[in-house]
Design a protein around this motif. Structure first.
Motif, short mmCIF file in Angstrom:
data_model
loop_
_atom_site.label_atom_id
_atom_site.label_comp_id
_atom_site.label_asym_id
_atom_site.label_seq_id
_atom_site.Cartn_x
_atom_site.Cartn_y
_atom_site.Cartn_z
N GLY A 97 0.86 -1.19 0.01
CA GLY A 97 0.10 -0.21 0.08
C GLY A 97 0.92 1.26 0.14
O GLY A 97 1.84 1.14 0.40
N TRP A 99 0.36 5.61 0.02
CA TRP A 99 -0.72 6.59 0.46
C TRP A 99 0.21 8.04 0.18
O TRP A 99 1.12 8.17 0.95
CB TRP A 99 -1.36 6.83 1.63
CG TRP A 99 -2.45 7.95 1.78
CD1 TRP A 99 -2.03 9.15 2.28
CD2 TRP A 99 -3.63 7.97 1.50
NE1 TRP A 99 -3.19 9.70 2.26
CE2 TRP A 99 -4.46 9.21 1.89
CE3 TRP A 99 -4.59 6.83 0.83
CZ2 TRP A 99 -5.66 9.61 1.53
CZ3 TRP A 99 -5.90 7.50 0.55
CH2 TRP A 99 -6.43 8.91 0.83
N LEU A 108 -4.52 7.34 -2.89
CA LEU A 108 -4.17 6.11 -2.64
C LEU A 108 -3.42 5.72 -3.77
O LEU A 108 -4.11 5.00 -4.77
CB LEU A 108 -5.21 5.26 -2.27
CG LEU A 108 -5.10 3.72 -1.65
CD1 LEU A 108 -4.00 3.63 -0.41
CD2 LEU A 108 -6.28 3.03 -1.56
N ARG A 110 -1.32 3.30 -4.55
CA ARG A 110 -1.21 1.74 -4.74
C ARG A 110 -1.61 1.07 -3.55
O ARG A 110 -1.49 1.54 -2.48
CB ARG A 110 0.36 1.31 -4.83
CG ARG A 110 1.03 1.86 -6.31
CD ARG A 110 2.43 0.92 -6.31
NE ARG A 110 3.45 1.69 -5.55
CZ ARG A 110 4.68 1.24 -5.68
NH1 ARG A 110 5.09 0.19 -6.20
NH2 ARG A 110 5.65 1.67 -4.81
N PHE A 111 -2.44 -0.07 -4.05
CA PHE A 111 -3.01 -0.95 -2.80
C PHE A 111 -3.42 -2.07 -3.56
O PHE A 111 -3.93 -2.50 -4.63
CB PHE A 111 -4.68 -0.42 -2.61
CG PHE A 111 -5.13 -1.07 -1.60
CD1 PHE A 111 -4.75 -0.64 -0.20
CD2 PHE A 111 -5.94 -2.14 -1.58
CE1 PHE A 111 -5.49 -1.44 0.81
CE2 PHE A 111 -6.54 -2.87 -0.69
CZ PHE A 111 -6.24 -2.46 0.70
N GLN A 112 -2.44 -2.99 -3.27
CA GLN A 112 -2.23 -4.32 -4.00
C GLN A 112 -2.31 -5.42 -3.17
O GLN A 112 -1.59 -5.56 -2.12
CB GLN A 112 -0.88 -4.55 -4.67
CG GLN A 112 -0.57 -3.24 -5.60
CD GLN A 112 0.80 -3.16 -6.41
OE1 GLN A 112 1.26 -2.23 -6.65
NE2 GLN A 112 1.23 -4.55 -6.50
N GLY A 126 -5.41 -5.24 -7.62
CA GLY A 126 -5.67 -3.78 -6.96
C GLY A 126 -5.26 -2.81 -7.84
O GLY A 126 -5.17 -2.81 -9.10
N THR A 169 -5.79 -0.17 -12.52
CA THR A 169 -6.58 -0.92 -11.37
C THR A 169 -7.08 -2.14 -11.93
O THR A 169 -7.95 -2.24 -13.01
CB THR A 169 -7.63 -0.09 -10.83
OG1 THR A 169 -7.19 1.14 -10.32
CG2 THR A 169 -8.27 -0.95 -9.53
#
Length: 376
Positions: A97, A99, A108, A110-112, A126, A169
């Motif tokens: 992640g 932020w 945000l 990256r959120f993987q 993600g 995404t």
């Protein structure tokens, strides 16, 4: 020709010093909060937190001079920012992640959620960095990691006037195959790309909405000797982009790039060529076609373990009267840049950068100063 506003430069330096001494106070509660909410996992880094928890604060001062009368940018500004990065592995599962919060944007980035596939590959779900070119995959939003303050214009993030998607995404597959002492890195991504709404606007996980069409991309890189710093590679992408502009409804975009990264003693050479081909559809169904080529070359010379000189030249060919680039007034078409980076200690750096930038309808000089760090 107007001269630089030296009083503004002095104010920027004072602001940077002030941030250096007092700006880190809010970081301590944030680290304590993270430790309290992640302590149930069993994998810990050297800081005592599970996984890797890193904070990348920075403050950037900018002074611009000799702008055109119809200038769209302020003469000077100070931009504080902090990037929160966290990654952890648990058995076969992975998480990453990132932020970013600044006075310009908050995202945000990256959120993987991922899983190990075999020993040398991972499959992610993600929001992730689009595997286009070298720069976008090598450097994320932590300013401390870059030798320069600015990114090449063709690799600018969407929120900074970028003209190719930097975030997707969906699904990302990445891995490495070893051949003797050499290695081949591969990355394939597919998912929802950006839309055009006063510039590119990537899919937002926190506030989903808009019309985001499919995108797909890949990157193939080769490191010749023992996974060293040298790397050569190619990448490509296909993007369907919906537009909210009055004159353009949809864009079909092809991107291809080749890059080379070479270390010769204390000198590092980094270069990349990016070709972009666009098909633009108007609300009435008429189509227009354009293409352009963008390239940059960067030289870094490590004079001393603490001092690094850097220079970069950027150029865009075929940008004149380009209908796609006309929608991106902040895109830097050409730039001549020189700078210096001073490594204060193992986790803190100061940078000074001067450049001559050419936007679509503006030319100006720019001086930038940045303090950046990584904690812990």
């Amino acid at each position: 020709m107007r001269q630089p506003d030296y009083s503004a430069i002095i104010q920027i330096l004072r602001g940077a010093v002030a941030f250096f001494f007092i700006g880190l106070t809010p970081i301590i509660p944030a680290m304590a909060f993270a430790a309290g909410h992640m302590g149930h996992m069993s994998i810990h880094d050297s800081s005592g937190l599970p996984g890797d928890f890193l904070l990348f604060p920075d403050v950037t001062g900018i002074v611009r001079y000799d702008q055109e009368p119809r200038k769209k940018l302020s003469n000077s500004e100070v931009i504080p920012a902090i990037n929160v990065f966290y990654t952890a592995d648990y058995q076969r599962f992975r998480f990453l992640g990132e932020w970013l919060v600044s006075t310009k944007t908050h995202n945000l980035e990256r959120f993987q959620l991922g899983v190990h596939v075999g020993e040398d590959a991972s499959l992610w779900l993600g929001r992730f960095h689009n595997p286009i070119g070298y720069w976008n995959m090598q450097f994320h939003h932590g300013a401390f990691l870059q030798t320069t303050i600015s990114r090449p214009g063709i690799m600018a993030f969407e929120t900074a006037g970028g003209v190719i998607p930097n975030h997707l995404t969906g699904f990302l597959w990445e891995g490495v195959r070893q051949f003797g002492e050499a290695g081949v890195y591969y990355t394939v991504g597919a998912g929802a790309g950006p839309q055009i709404n006063k510039g590119l606007e990537a899919f937002n996980l926190i506030e989903p909405g808009g019309s985001h069409r499919p995108s797909a991309s890949f990157r193939l890189g080769y490191q010749p000797v023992s996974y060293g710093i040298d790397e050569f590679g190619v990448s490509g992408a296909y993007n369907q982009i919906h537009s909210d502009e009055l004159s353009v409804k949809n864009v079909n975009q092809f991107v291809a790039s080749a890059y080379a990264n070479k270390q010769i003693d204390s000198v590092r050479l980094l270069s990349e060529v990016v070709y972009v081909n666009n098909s633009l559809e108007s609300p009435q169904g008429a189509k227009a076609y354009d293409d352009f080529l963008s390239a940059y070359g960067q030289v870094e010379w490590a004079l001393h373990p603490r001092w690094t000189l850097v220079g970069r030249v950027e150029g865009t060919f075929g940008a004149s009267n380009d209908p796609y680039l006309a929608m991106f007034p902040k895109f830097v078409e050409d730039r001549f840049l020189g700078g210096v980076r001073y490594q204060v200690n193992h986790n803190m750096a100061l940078k000074l950068e001067a450049s001559r930038d050419h936007l679509r309808d503006d030319h100006f000089g720019q001086v930038m100063f940045q303090w950046s760090a990584v904690f812990p």
